[in-house]
Every structure is written in structure tokens, then in C-alpha cells.
Design a protein around this motif. Sequence first.
Motif, mmCIF file in Angstrom:
data_model
loop_
_atom_site.group_PDB
_atom_site.id
_atom_site.type_symbol
_atom_site.label_atom_id
_atom_site.label_comp_id
_atom_site.label_asym_id
_atom_site.label_seq_id
_atom_site.Cartn_x
_atom_site.Cartn_y
_atom_site.Cartn_z
ATOM 1 N N GLN A 38 0.702 -1.257 -0.184
ATOM 2 C CA GLN A 38 0.336 -0.258 -0.112
ATOM 3 C C GLN A 38 0.841 0.946 0.406
ATOM 4 O O GLN A 38 0.799 2.162 -0.404
ATOM 5 N N GLU B 77 0.882 3.983 -2.800
ATOM 6 C CA GLU B 77 0.457 6.061 -2.655
ATOM 7 C C GLU B 77 1.861 6.602 -3.441
ATOM 8 O O GLU B 77 1.589 7.673 -3.911
ATOM 9 N N GLU B 78 3.177 5.617 -3.035
ATOM 10 C CA GLU B 78 4.409 6.524 -3.523
ATOM 11 C C GLU B 78 4.677 6.977 -4.951
ATOM 12 O O GLU B 78 4.593 8.380 -5.416
ATOM 13 N N GLU C 135 2.757 6.544 -7.199
ATOM 14 C CA GLU C 135 0.808 7.813 -7.515
ATOM 15 C C GLU C 135 1.040 9.417 -6.503
ATOM 16 O O GLU C 135 1.450 10.083 -8.118
ATOM 17 N N ARG C 136 2.239 9.203 -5.671
ATOM 18 C CA ARG C 136 1.864 10.912 -5.764
ATOM 19 C C ARG C 136 3.330 11.282 -6.264
ATOM 20 O O ARG C 136 2.906 12.101 -5.962
ATOM 21 N N ARG D 112 -2.553 0.547 -8.114
ATOM 22 C CA ARG D 112 -3.159 0.192 -7.555
ATOM 23 C C ARG D 112 -2.663 -1.165 -7.078
ATOM 24 O O ARG D 112 -1.311 -1.251 -7.323
#
Length: 345
Positions: free
Chosen positions: A254, A258-259, A261-262, A269
Motif C-alpha cells: 500500500q 501510494e508513493e 502515484e504521489r 493500485r
Amino acid sequence: MKVAVLTGGGDCPGLNAVIRAIFRRAGRYGFEIMGMRNGWRGLIEDDHFRLTRESTSGILHRGGTILGTSRVNPFKVERGLEKVLKTVERHNIGAVIAIGGEGTLGAAARMFEHGLKVVGVPKTIDNDLGGTDVTFGFDTAVGIATEAIDRLHSTAEAHSRVIVCEVMGRHVGWIATYAGIAGGADVILVPEHPVDLSEMAQHIKRRHMSGRTFSIVVVAEGTKIKRSPDEIEHLVTSGKLDEAGRPRLGGIGQLVAEEIERRTGIETRVSVLGHIQRGGTPSAFDRVLATRYGVYACDMVARGEFGKMAALKGTQICSVDLSEATRELKRVPDDFFEVAQVFFG
Ligand code: F6P
């Protein structure tokens, strides 16, 4: 002679195949096989049942273990050692066959020093046990993870996404490396190499700028984050401990997603495979390996080869010292990981 058999640690496809093989080989020597329930706990609490042809029939292909398992370590239980030795004496048990990974067999090595006549069989999907080329269960887990990565590929491609696939591997990245190579992963993250998230995101960005439309990242659950050259963080999300007192892992996938995408702006995903890798039917390779280990372990008992573990070296089964096998975890060697790195990018 009475021979007690136990399965300890996380369950693993092939445990029942070993139990069946031990029972069937025992016939040659006239051994009576006692199944100890839930790992070392069975010997501590004197909880057992007699294995029979019926109870060991039809189990070759079944996941889990008919004996049950636990991560109970007799050296961490009050008077655990004494209780184990009492059970052995009470039932006149001539030998114990312990089927397990580093925890279970580490305890077996210590038990041997205290006089227990014990033989080990190496199991773990993580493949991190020393002294043997392969543990049974690993091939099945790699097969499951590879199939999952194949499936993630087509959906990632259809949606032009990055998909992060979290696989098991507390201390080492054998499953991630094997399944990553077999599944054609674009990045593989393993505990052996703490990850610099900024470098990794830049890598994905470069890849997409050069025309790739999707990426697959495979991450082992025990992968650490390199915050700075001196600051390595071991990710723990739940804050809870398992039965052996180790932190329950989970959450690295996770965080990596997140990293990415950011830092890249690409939709990312995550898919966590978890216990799917450990449950269910063993592969043909693991059934054969587990069967060979079981037969050999029984022969070791007959030969009086105690304090040792059945092991695979090349194509041959042999025996190695339990103390040596449990001294150090078997990590993915750098030259092997380099093969995977050829395909990053
Ligand atoms: O079987 C070993 C292992 O797969 C490790 O990779 C993982 O950390 C652990 O089991 C998780 O097991 P459990 O969920 O039973 O605590």
C-alpha cells in the motif's frame, strides 16, 4: 519404537505429503507414529493422536496439516523444555520428527542439545532456511504468485496503470524474486535491498516517459524503506505481534503504491496476495519433494541420525546438521538478484 511427528510455524503446501510419507515408510521399520497436535505445543501439553493408514490416506494433495500447527517455542514457554522431555519419557517416545522452518527447527536444534532425539524436515514457502537448496512449499507459492502477476499484467495494461503486488517474505525475497522473474515484473523489491522510494518512483516515471504504458511492481512484505543512507525503516502496520512475538507485517504494498502515484501522477493500485500463497493444494514438485523428505526423515530415525535435518542438495536428498541449517537465513544472493534486475525498466 514410537516416533512423534509435529508440524510447526506457518502452514505450507506439502505438510500432509510429508506426514503421509513418514507414516508409510514407518511400516518398514515397525515404528508407531504419534501425531503431536499444533507443533511443539503438542509435546508441551501432551496432546497427540495415533496416526493410522486411514488418517493418512487421501491427504497427499491437501493443503494445511492434519496435525495442526502453531508458532509455540518450548524455550519461550515456562518450563517448556521440561514438559517436552516429560511427555517423551511418559510415552517412551524414541524419536521426534519436527517439520518446520527456522523457528521450529531452531528449537529442534536446541532440544537436541538437551538430549531429545530429533530429526528435522525443512518447510517454508519463504525458502529462507539454510542447509538445503529448496524447502517444500516454495514452488507452490511461486506458482500462485506468478499466476497472480500474469493476471495483474493484463488488467494493468488495459487500464494503463501501475499495479503493485505484495507477496510473502518476511526476511528474504525468494518468492518476490522468483515470481517476479517468472511473471516479468518491471521492479522487484526485497528485504535484502532496502528501497529508496524516490529512486524507485523516478525509475517508473522514466519507464513511462519512454513509451511504456503500464508497470508491475512486486514487493516482498518484509521490504524495508531506506529513508536516508543511515535510516532504514521496517514497516509494521498493525502494531500487533504474532504467536512467536514477531511483529505482524503488512502494508508495504500500500505504501509503495501510494508513493508511486504521489510522485509520478500515474494511477497505481495494489494487490496483496497474503495467505492465498500458503493455502491449498501443493504443486507436483512440492508433493514429490515433501514425499522424498518424509521417507528420508524416517530412514534417518532408523539410522539414529539425530540432530540433523533432511536436505536437498542438487537432486539428492541428504542430511545436514540442524544447528548449521538454522544458524543463518538463506538470502537471495546478489548475482541471482542481478538476473531479475536485467529486466527492470
Ligand atoms: O510462512 C512464512 C510466512 O509466510 C512469512 O513470510 C510471513 O511473514 C508469515 O508467514 C505470516 O504468517 P502468519 O500470517 O501466519 O503470521
